[in-house]
Write a protein that holds these residues in place. Structure first.
Motif, PDB file in Angstrom:
ATOM      1  N   ASN A  50       0.835  -1.213   0.000  1.00 28.74           N
ATOM      2  CA  ASN A  50       0.000   0.000   0.000  1.00 28.74           C
ATOM      3  C   ASN A  50       0.865   1.256   0.000  1.00 28.74           C
ATOM      4  O   ASN A  50       0.565   2.231  -0.693  1.00 28.74           O
ATOM      5  CB  ASN A  50      -0.953   0.002   1.197  1.00 28.74           C
ATOM      6  N   LYS A  51       1.949   1.211   0.793  1.00 24.83           N
ATOM      7  CA  LYS A  51       2.862   2.355   0.843  1.00 24.83           C
ATOM      8  C   LYS A  51       3.510   2.579  -0.522  1.00 24.83           C
ATOM      9  O   LYS A  51       3.571   3.701  -1.004  1.00 24.83           O
ATOM     10  CB  LYS A  51       3.930   2.113   1.908  1.00 24.83           C
ATOM     11  N   LYS A  52       3.986   1.499  -1.152  1.00 23.59           N
ATOM     12  CA  LYS A  52       4.610   1.613  -2.475  1.00 23.59           C
ATOM     13  C   LYS A  52       3.601   2.100  -3.514  1.00 23.59           C
ATOM     14  O   LYS A  52       3.937   2.878  -4.397  1.00 23.59           O
ATOM     15  CB  LYS A  52       5.214   0.281  -2.904  1.00 23.59           C
ATOM     16  N   GLU A  53       2.368   1.640  -3.399  1.00 23.51           N
ATOM     17  CA  GLU A  53       1.325   2.085  -4.328  1.00 23.51           C
ATOM     18  C   GLU A  53       1.103   3.588  -4.192  1.00 23.51           C
ATOM     19  O   GLU A  53       0.974   4.298  -5.196  1.00 23.51           O
ATOM     20  CB  GLU A  53       0.022   1.319  -4.060  1.00 23.51           C
ATOM     21  N   GLN A  54       1.085   4.092  -2.960  1.00 24.49           N
ATOM     22  CA  GLN A  54       0.917   5.530  -2.743  1.00 24.49           C
ATOM     23  C   GLN A  54       2.105   6.313  -3.317  1.00 24.49           C
ATOM     24  O   GLN A  54       1.927   7.373  -3.916  1.00 24.49           O
ATOM     25  CB  GLN A  54       0.761   5.828  -1.239  1.00 24.49           C
ATOM     26  N   GLU A  55       3.315   5.771  -3.146  1.00 25.40           N
ATOM     27  CA  GLU A  55       4.504   6.425  -3.702  1.00 25.40           C
ATOM     28  C   GLU A  55       4.424   6.478  -5.220  1.00 25.40           C
ATOM     29  O   GLU A  55       4.756   7.497  -5.829  1.00 25.40           O
ATOM     30  CB  GLU A  55       5.767   5.680  -3.266  1.00 25.40           C
ATOM     31  N   LEU A  56       3.984   5.381  -5.825  1.00 25.33           N
ATOM     32  CA  LEU A  56       3.846   5.355  -7.281  1.00 25.33           C
ATOM     33  C   LEU A  56       2.787   6.340  -7.772  1.00 25.33           C
ATOM     34  O   LEU A  56       2.969   7.009  -8.788  1.00 25.33           O
ATOM     35  CB  LEU A  56       3.518   3.943  -7.765  1.00 25.33           C
ATOM     36  N   LYS A  57       1.692   6.429  -7.044  1.00 24.25           N
ATOM     37  CA  LYS A  57       0.642   7.390  -7.428  1.00 24.25           C
ATOM     38  C   LYS A  57       1.173   8.814  -7.329  1.00 24.25           C
ATOM     39  O   LYS A  57       0.892   9.645  -8.194  1.00 24.25           O
ATOM     40  CB  LYS A  57      -0.597   7.218  -6.542  1.00 24.25           C
ATOM     41  N   SER A  58       1.939   9.088  -6.290  1.00 26.78           N
ATOM     42  CA  SER A  58       2.532  10.412  -6.121  1.00 26.78           C
ATOM     43  C   SER A  58       3.509  10.713  -7.256  1.00 26.78           C
ATOM     44  O   SER A  58       3.504  11.809  -7.823  1.00 26.78           O
ATOM     45  CB  SER A  58       3.252  10.481  -4.776  1.00 26.78           C
ATOM     46  N   PHE A  59       4.329   9.726  -7.588  1.00 24.18           N
ATOM     47  CA  PHE A  59       5.286   9.882  -8.680  1.00 24.18           C
ATOM     48  C   PHE A  59       4.561  10.091 -10.002  1.00 24.18           C
ATOM     49  O   PHE A  59       4.952  10.930 -10.815  1.00 24.18           O
ATOM     50  CB  PHE A  59       6.199   8.653  -8.741  1.00 24.18           C
ATOM     51  N   GLU A  60       3.495   9.340 -10.228  1.00 27.53           N
ATOM     52  CA  GLU A  60       2.710   9.473 -11.456  1.00 27.53           C
ATOM     53  C   GLU A  60       2.116  10.883 -11.555  1.00 27.53           C
ATOM     54  O   GLU A  60       2.157  11.504 -12.619  1.00 27.53           O
ATOM     55  CB  GLU A  60       1.591   8.426 -11.483  1.00 27.53           C
ATOM     56  N   GLN A  61       1.609  11.382 -10.447  1.00 30.64           N
ATOM     57  CA  GLN A  61       1.034  12.731 -10.445  1.00 30.64           C
ATOM     58  C   GLN A  61       2.115  13.770 -10.758  1.00 30.64           C
ATOM     59  O   GLN A  61       1.871  14.714 -11.512  1.00 30.64           O
ATOM     60  CB  GLN A  61       0.377  13.026  -9.082  1.00 30.64           C
ATOM     61  N   SER A  62       3.288  13.564 -10.198  1.00 31.76           N
ATOM     62  CA  SER A  62       4.409  14.464 -10.460  1.00 31.76           C
ATOM     63  C   SER A  62       4.768  14.450 -11.953  1.00 31.76           C
ATOM     64  O   SER A  62       5.015  15.502 -12.550  1.00 31.76           O
ATOM     65  CB  SER A  62       5.614  14.040  -9.623  1.00 31.76           C
ATOM     66  N   LEU A  63       4.792  13.273 -12.547  1.00 34.29           N
ATOM     67  CA  LEU A  63       5.093  13.161 -13.974  1.00 34.29           C
ATOM     68  C   LEU A  63       4.021  13.840 -14.831  1.00 34.29           C
ATOM     69  O   LEU A  63       4.338  14.482 -15.838  1.00 34.29           O
ATOM     70  CB  LEU A  63       5.226  11.692 -14.384  1.00 34.29           C
ATOM     71  N   ILE A  64       2.783  13.698 -14.436  1.00 31.06           N
ATOM     72  CA  ILE A  64       1.689  14.344 -15.170  1.00 31.06           C
ATOM     73  C   ILE A  64       1.852  15.867 -15.136  1.00 31.06           C
ATOM     74  O   ILE A  64       1.683  16.552 -16.147  1.00 31.06           O
ATOM     75  CB  ILE A  64       0.316  13.901 -14.608  1.00 31.06           C
ATOM     76  N   GLU A  65       2.219  16.393 -13.965  1.00 33.72           N
ATOM     77  CA  GLU A  65       2.424  17.840 -13.840  1.00 33.72           C
ATOM     78  C   GLU A  65       3.603  18.300 -14.690  1.00 33.72           C
ATOM     79  O   GLU A  65       3.534  19.334 -15.353  1.00 33.72           O
ATOM     80  CB  GLU A  65       2.635  18.206 -12.371  1.00 33.72           C
ATOM     81  N   LYS A  66       4.684  17.518 -14.686  1.00 39.95           N
ATOM     82  CA  LYS A  66       5.861  17.860 -15.503  1.00 39.95           C
ATOM     83  C   LYS A  66       5.498  17.834 -16.981  1.00 39.95           C
ATOM     84  O   LYS A  66       5.937  18.695 -17.754  1.00 39.95           O
ATOM     85  CB  LYS A  66       7.015  16.887 -15.239  1.00 39.95           C
ATOM     86  N   GLU A  67       4.693  16.852 -17.387  1.00 43.98           N
ATOM     87  CA  GLU A  67       4.271  16.762 -18.781  1.00 43.98           C
ATOM     88  C   GLU A  67       3.471  18.010 -19.175  1.00 43.98           C
ATOM     89  O   GLU A  67       3.675  18.567 -20.254  1.00 43.98           O
ATOM     90  CB  GLU A  67       3.437  15.498 -19.005  1.00 43.98           C
ATOM     91  N   LYS A  68       2.586  18.452 -18.302  1.00 42.37           N
ATOM     92  CA  LYS A  68       1.792  19.653 -18.588  1.00 42.37           C
ATOM     93  C   LYS A  68       2.708  20.871 -18.731  1.00 42.37           C
ATOM     94  O   LYS A  68       2.502  21.709 -19.615  1.00 42.37           O
ATOM     95  CB  LYS A  68       0.764  19.895 -17.486  1.00 42.37           C
ATOM     96  N   GLU A  69       3.718  20.971 -17.858  1.00 48.53           N
ATOM     97  CA  GLU A  69       4.665  22.082 -17.943  1.00 48.53           C
ATOM     98  C   GLU A  69       5.417  22.042 -19.270  1.00 48.53           C
ATOM     99  O   GLU A  69       5.587  23.072 -19.919  1.00 48.53           O
ATOM    100  CB  GLU A  69       5.666  22.017 -16.786  1.00 48.53           C
ATOM    101  N   LEU A  70       5.868  20.846 -19.654  1.00 53.97           N
ATOM    102  CA  LEU A  70       6.609  20.711 -20.910  1.00 53.97           C
ATOM    103  C   LEU A  70       5.737  21.048 -22.117  1.00 53.97           C
ATOM    104  O   LEU A  70       6.212  21.667 -23.080  1.00 53.97           O
ATOM    105  CB  LEU A  70       7.182  19.298 -21.044  1.00 53.97           C
ATOM    106  N   ILE A  71       4.482  20.664 -22.063  1.00 56.14           N
ATOM    107  CA  ILE A  71       3.558  20.983 -23.161  1.00 56.14           C
ATOM    108  C   ILE A  71       3.386  22.497 -23.276  1.00 56.14           C
ATOM    109  O   ILE A  71       3.390  23.053 -24.378  1.00 56.14           O
ATOM    110  CB  ILE A  71       2.202  20.262 -22.962  1.00 56.14           C
ATOM    111  N   ALA A  72       3.270  23.158 -22.124  1.00 57.27           N
ATOM    112  CA  ALA A  72       3.117  24.620 -22.123  1.00 57.27           C
ATOM    113  C   ALA A  72       4.384  25.290 -22.666  1.00 57.27           C
ATOM    114  O   ALA A  72       4.307  26.233 -23.466  1.00 57.27           O
ATOM    115  CB  ALA A  72       2.814  25.121 -20.712  1.00 57.27           C
ATOM    116  N   ILE A  73       5.551  24.791 -22.255  1.00 61.06           N
ATOM    117  CA  ILE A  73       6.820  25.353 -22.741  1.00 61.06           C
ATOM    118  C   ILE A  73       6.944  25.141 -24.242  1.00 61.06           C
ATOM    119  O   ILE A  73       7.351  26.041 -24.978  1.00 61.06           O
ATOM    120  CB  ILE A  73       8.011  24.718 -21.987  1.00 61.06           C
ATOM    121  N   ARG A  74       6.567  23.936 -24.694  1.00 54.19           N
ATOM    122  CA  ARG A  74       6.640  23.649 -26.122  1.00 54.19           C
ATOM    123  C   ARG A  74       5.739  24.593 -26.917  1.00 54.19           C
ATOM    124  O   ARG A  74       6.121  25.094 -27.977  1.00 54.19           O
ATOM    125  CB  ARG A  74       6.249  22.202 -26.389  1.00 54.19           C
TER     126      ARG A  74
END
Length: 161
Positions: A50-74
């Motif tokens: 459960n702890k690892k699943e929460q870490e992965l969800k947090s990491f996934e959310q972070s990646l989604i935010e980074k992707e949005k930033e990169l799309i805006a920069i592009r």
């Protein structure tokens, strides 16, 4: 604890006397303790998962935010690139008019010093008669450069398709 309760239920259903004959109390306690240890181990592993699943969800959310930033920069970079292209085209149009109104020999001296790509773009903006006169003068100064410009201006099979 649940397993111990299940075993206790089974004992009650089949009658203690029949069950007591096949398994003694110490064996039953040993089985229950063993099952309790396994249950605790499974609970611990479940908590870790459960702890690892929460870490992965947090990491996934972070990646989604980074992707949005990169799309805006592009998008901003593409917008800036398009603005630069418009300005360059306008400047090439003006330069083509300037060279078109000067003597071919003078224009050729300046164009020979340009980068090949810029010179080709400039010739594409000129009237054919003017471009021909200037290209002839460029050939007198640097025939190899004139040849390269001519090659780039000549359509190829791939461009015609």
């Amino acid at each position: 604890m649940r397993i111990f309760n299940i075993i206790l239920f089974i004992v009650c259903v089949f009658g203690f006397t029949v069950f007591a004959e096949t398994i003694d109390y110490n064996e039953l306690k040993s089985i229950a303790d063993n099952l309790k240890q396994k249950e605790e181990m499974l609970n611990k592993k479940e908590a870790e998962l459960n702890k690892k699943e929460q870490e992965l969800k947090s990491f996934e959310q972070s990646l989604i935010e980074k992707e949005k930033e990169l799309i805006a920069i592009r998008a901003k970079l593409e917008e800036l690139y398009n603005k630069i292209r418009v300005v360059e085209d306008e400047n090439l149009d003006k330069l083509a008019k300037v060279y078109g109104s000067t003597k071919a020999k003078s224009a050729a001296k300046a164009i020979v010093k340009m980068e090949l790509d810029k010179a080709v773009s400039l010739f594409q903006k000129m009237a054919p008669m003017t471009a021909g006169k200037i290209l002839t003068e460029i050939a007198n100064i640097d025939s190899e450069f004139a040849s390269k410009i001519s090659e780039r201006l000549t359509p190829t099979k791939n461009k015609l398709k």
